[in-house]
Design a protein around this motif. Structure first.
Motif, PDB file in Angstrom:
ATOM      1  N   CYS A 118      -9.709   6.323   1.397  1.00 28.28           N
ATOM      2  CA  CYS A 118      -9.471   5.196   2.626  1.00 28.28           C
ATOM      3  C   CYS A 118      -9.872   5.863   3.838  1.00 28.28           C
ATOM      4  N   ARG A 122      -8.024   1.503   5.305  1.00 27.04           N
ATOM      5  CA  ARG A 122      -8.629   0.548   4.434  1.00 27.04           C
ATOM      6  C   ARG A 122      -9.356   1.483   3.250  1.00 27.04           C
ATOM      7  N   THR A 123      -9.376   0.925   1.989  1.00 30.01           N
ATOM      8  CA  THR A 123      -9.747   1.390   0.818  1.00 30.01           C
ATOM      9  C   THR A 123     -11.165   1.165   0.770  1.00 30.01           C
ATOM     10  N   ARG A 125     -14.893   0.886  -1.046  1.00 29.33           N
ATOM     11  CA  ARG A 125     -15.195   0.036  -2.415  1.00 29.33           C
ATOM     12  C   ARG A 125     -15.764   1.088  -3.241  1.00 29.33           C
ATOM     13  N   ASP A 168      -6.076   9.157   2.275  1.00 36.32           N
ATOM     14  CA  ASP A 168      -6.082   8.424   3.220  1.00 36.32           C
ATOM     15  C   ASP A 168      -5.617   9.228   4.845  1.00 36.32           C
TER      16      ASP A 168
END
Length: 179
Positions: A118, A122-123, A125, A168
């Protein structure tokens, strides 16, 4: 007894005030979390003190492998299993549930997990971040230095976990580039 009762999360920190609370919030199931801090100069240690199940030990940084091995052998971990987490690894509910339901055979030394990377929550793709052994029998693992980081050497069979861990990191990009 649930598998969760047999696991102690072990985390290394150095100036992780941007990350550590999110990580610890997902570890409320742990009876004890051991944090080896390398002398943080930010609010990391005061944030750790907010969690009743956290025991922080300070140890001067020598190398990543030395810090992890110190945590394993000198920090008083009593459980048979260790969950090794970076200070920016956030567990998902699916991951915790998978841990809860594990029933390892005697020849299993550890479990490897994949990661979802992340950026500021936000992860991405896709990434090349490789799976790593994160859960292992304390007596079966020792760390070796591998370049700028560490690698766990475990004696015994390693299985894979289905659920992923979120990697993250919320520290500023400038800090990451400087590292």
């Amino acid at each position: 007894m649930s598998m969760l009762d047999k696991i102690t999360p072990l985390i290394l920190t150095l100036n992780e005030e941007e990350n550590i609370e999110r990580v610890l919030a997902r570890l409320s199931w742990a009876r004890e979390i051991v944090v080896v801090d390398s002398g943080s100069s930010d609010a990391t240690q005061s944030l750790l003190a907010r969690f009743a199940n956290v025991r922080c030990v300070e140890h001067k940084f020598e190398s990543h492998a030395a810090q992890w091995n110190y945590g394993l052998t000198e920090a008083g971990i009593k459980t048979d299993w260790v969950l090794a987490l970076d200070a920016d690894y956030v567990l998902t509910e699916a991951f915790v549930e998978e841990l809860r339901t594990l029933s390892p055979d005697a020849d299993i030394a550890g479990y490897r997990a994949g990661f979802r990377y992340c950026v500021f929550g936000r992860t991405l793709r896709g990434t090349l971040y490789p799976p790593a052994i994160v859960l292992y029998r304390r007596a079966a693992g020792r760390y070796v230095q591998d370049g700028h980081t560490q690698r766990l050497k475990a004696s015994g069979r390693i299985e894979g976990l289905q659920a992923s861990i979120l990697h993250d990191d919320r520290k500023p990009l400038a800090r990451w580039l400087a590292s």
